[in-house]
Design an enzyme around this catalytic site. Sequence first.
Site, PDB file in Angstrom:
ATOM      1  N   HIS A 176       0.863  -1.179   0.000  1.00 22.36           N
ATOM      2  CA  HIS A 176       0.000   0.000   0.000  1.00 22.36           C
ATOM      3  C   HIS A 176       0.900   1.228   0.000  1.00 22.36           C
ATOM      4  CE1 HIS A 176      -3.067   2.939   1.029  1.00 22.36           C
ATOM      5  NE2 HIS A 176      -3.997   2.008   0.869  1.00 22.36           N
ATOM      6  N   THR A 207      -8.382   9.241   4.717  1.00 19.86           N
ATOM      7  CA  THR A 207      -8.363   8.148   3.759  1.00 19.86           C
ATOM      8  C   THR A 207      -7.202   8.405   2.800  1.00 19.86           C
ATOM      9  OG1 THR A 207      -9.667   6.943   2.118  1.00 19.86           O
ATOM     10  CG2 THR A 207      -9.937   9.319   2.165  1.00 19.86           C
ATOM     11  N   HIS A 256      -8.502  26.094 -50.036  1.00 19.58           N
ATOM     12  CA  HIS A 256      -8.739  24.819 -50.719  1.00 19.58           C
ATOM     13  C   HIS A 256      -7.504  24.396 -51.522  1.00 19.58           C
ATOM     14  CE1 HIS A 256     -12.984  25.362 -49.710  1.00 19.58           C
ATOM     15  NE2 HIS A 256     -12.835  26.608 -50.134  1.00 19.58           N
ATOM     16  N   SER A 380      18.554  12.940 -45.060  1.00 22.86           N
ATOM     17  CA  SER A 380      18.046  11.676 -45.573  1.00 22.86           C
ATOM     18  C   SER A 380      19.214  10.708 -45.662  1.00 22.86           C
ATOM     19  CB  SER A 380      17.419  11.868 -46.954  1.00 22.86           C
ATOM     20  OG  SER A 380      17.182  10.619 -47.581  1.00 22.86           O
ATOM     21  N   VAL A 387      16.710  18.294 -46.608  1.00 21.80           N
ATOM     22  CA  VAL A 387      16.691  18.785 -45.227  1.00 21.80           C
ATOM     23  C   VAL A 387      15.239  18.666 -44.779  1.00 21.80           C
ATOM     24  CG1 VAL A 387      17.181  20.681 -43.665  1.00 21.80           C
ATOM     25  CG2 VAL A 387      18.557  20.402 -45.737  1.00 21.80           C
ATOM     26  N   ASN A 388      14.934  17.621 -44.075  1.00 23.49           N
ATOM     27  CA  ASN A 388      13.548  17.326 -43.731  1.00 23.49           C
ATOM     28  C   ASN A 388      13.050  18.196 -42.571  1.00 23.49           C
ATOM     29  OD1 ASN A 388      13.537  15.268 -45.649  1.00 23.49           O
ATOM     30  ND2 ASN A 388      14.285  13.756 -44.176  1.00 23.49           N
ATOM     31  N   ASN A 394       8.044  15.892 -35.633  1.00 22.75           N
ATOM     32  CA  ASN A 394       8.167  15.352 -34.275  1.00 22.75           C
ATOM     33  C   ASN A 394       7.147  16.007 -33.358  1.00 22.75           C
ATOM     34  OD1 ASN A 394       9.332  15.559 -31.380  1.00 22.75           O
ATOM     35  ND2 ASN A 394      10.553  13.934 -32.303  1.00 22.75           N
ATOM     36  N   SER A 425      -6.750   5.620 -10.285  1.00 22.15           N
ATOM     37  CA  SER A 425      -5.404   5.581  -9.713  1.00 22.15           C
ATOM     38  C   SER A 425      -4.339   5.305 -10.768  1.00 22.15           C
ATOM     39  CB  SER A 425      -5.334   4.526  -8.608  1.00 22.15           C
ATOM     40  OG  SER A 425      -4.036   4.433  -8.077  1.00 22.15           O
TER      41      SER A 425
END
Length: 561
Positions: A176, A207, A256, A380, A387-388, A394, A425
Amino acid sequence: MTEQKRSKCTKRNIKNQVVLYEKVKWANIRTEHSLSLGFCIHSSPSLVRFFSTLPCRPFSFKASAKDTNGALYKAKAMSAEYSPEMELTGLTALCPLDGRYWSKVKDLSPFLSEYGLIHFRVLVEIQWLLKLSQIPEVTEVPSFTKDAQSYLESLVDGFSISDALEVKKIEKVTNHDVKAVEYFLKEKCQSNPEIAKVLEFFHFSCTSEDINNLAHGLMLNKAVNLVILPAMDELIKSIRDMAEANAHVPMLSRTHGQPASPTTLGKEMIIFAERLSREREDVSKVEIFGKFAGAVGNYNAHLVAYPNVDWPHIAEEFVTFLGLSFNAYVTQIEPHDYMAKLFDTIVRFNNILVDFDRDIWGYISLGYFKQITKAGEVGSSTMPHKVNPIDFENSEGNLGIANAYLSHFSSKLPISRWQRDLTDSTVLRNMGVALGHALLAYRSALQGISKLQVNEAALSKDLNQAWEVLAEPIQTVMRRYGVPEPYEKLKALTRGRGITRESILEFIEGLDIPKDAKANLLNLTPHTYIGVAAELARNVNGTTDSINGARVVDYESKRVG
């Protein structure tokens, strides 16, 4: 031996070789990982016997036979004896927040880790004992001397990892977690003669949820105010700075996905800053509630022990002293409605940031932004030119994970069977995971922003190729001066046809409108047709917007700390 039996035998031998090869292969893989990662290695009676218990992956015998000439199939792998057990490190952690991304999220650890939970439980238990010593009717707990108070407070201020480990050691016996904190404090206070007399008043009339809900409230209070809000502020400020720096830079809009009325890059950025600012304000305004009313919220045990004490008033004083708002109407648990509100608000903030990440990703794809590179970085593994936009990707990915957790919290936590069940919990133990992914996303977006470099040449090129966007102002001016069917005339001129500066000017010259109106249209270009976009983008100093009267909040003056 018959041909049939010979065939069965051959197949059985092949199958046995496949099984043996797979066992050895996986043994070798585990061995190499153990050696290269520096894990704790123990001897085992038999490597082959151990790996014979592992399931083999289905695979082609033809492929595996080919592999037998490779490095994996080596006799030395069978002679090595290693344990599969791994120490917990950044490389063995199941959650990437505790491994790969630790440096970006560790600021949350003091508050939202299990160490943080135990620490705040200790704080609540000790502060409750100190509160009891201030209640005149509770004569059994007299006022503590300054030395005794200092001793108790030192247990909070000096709470260490070794202390938390001691609590966990006790928990192995008690099974506990909250009771383990109580026993830990009793052990720590045995040596103090004054406190030793009142050890049984630790956890008096409480409690577990009286302790837990306040600990969770304090955890969130600290984590949100000291880590999450400052990260939000930094992100908003970075986007505001982008808006101000590029307030004047014209940019082709896309509705659009099609060319539309021009705007400025700065104005598009200020939209995100304003949207995020509003949600940030709502996060900061969420009240964090606490309860301290005993087993089912009625102060039952309190009144039996001390019937003349105004326990609801004492509980309110105690909760507000801790810096939380008091909830008087509860069951065994504080019902977590404030958590649902807080997490939902953070989800809205995160959704806006997803929108920002995707737009920036798109602008990078269009060439509107270049990304500053660092020596040695690879975009890459096979295409050297790339150059990503990995920081924004991320960020978007981690926002999705954070929102999945946070949305589950807000829908699950307010629901509890009767006076309580335990489903909250285990869910609450994941608050650090949810907010950790959010923090990681914020810091990834910030890192991405720091690499951006505006490519004004690309922005200008797009505008020069979109003279058709001037159809809107031309037909609007035609309407003003009563030219019949202006929309239809411009539709016939521009729709599905290549429009150039020359064709637009020729159309304007043929209009029957006043000379000054015609001159204004002839001077208009896609670069100058930006309305008040630049003014909107520059309005970032916490003043009243001169255009529409909207209030812009100055968050620099509101930063925590």
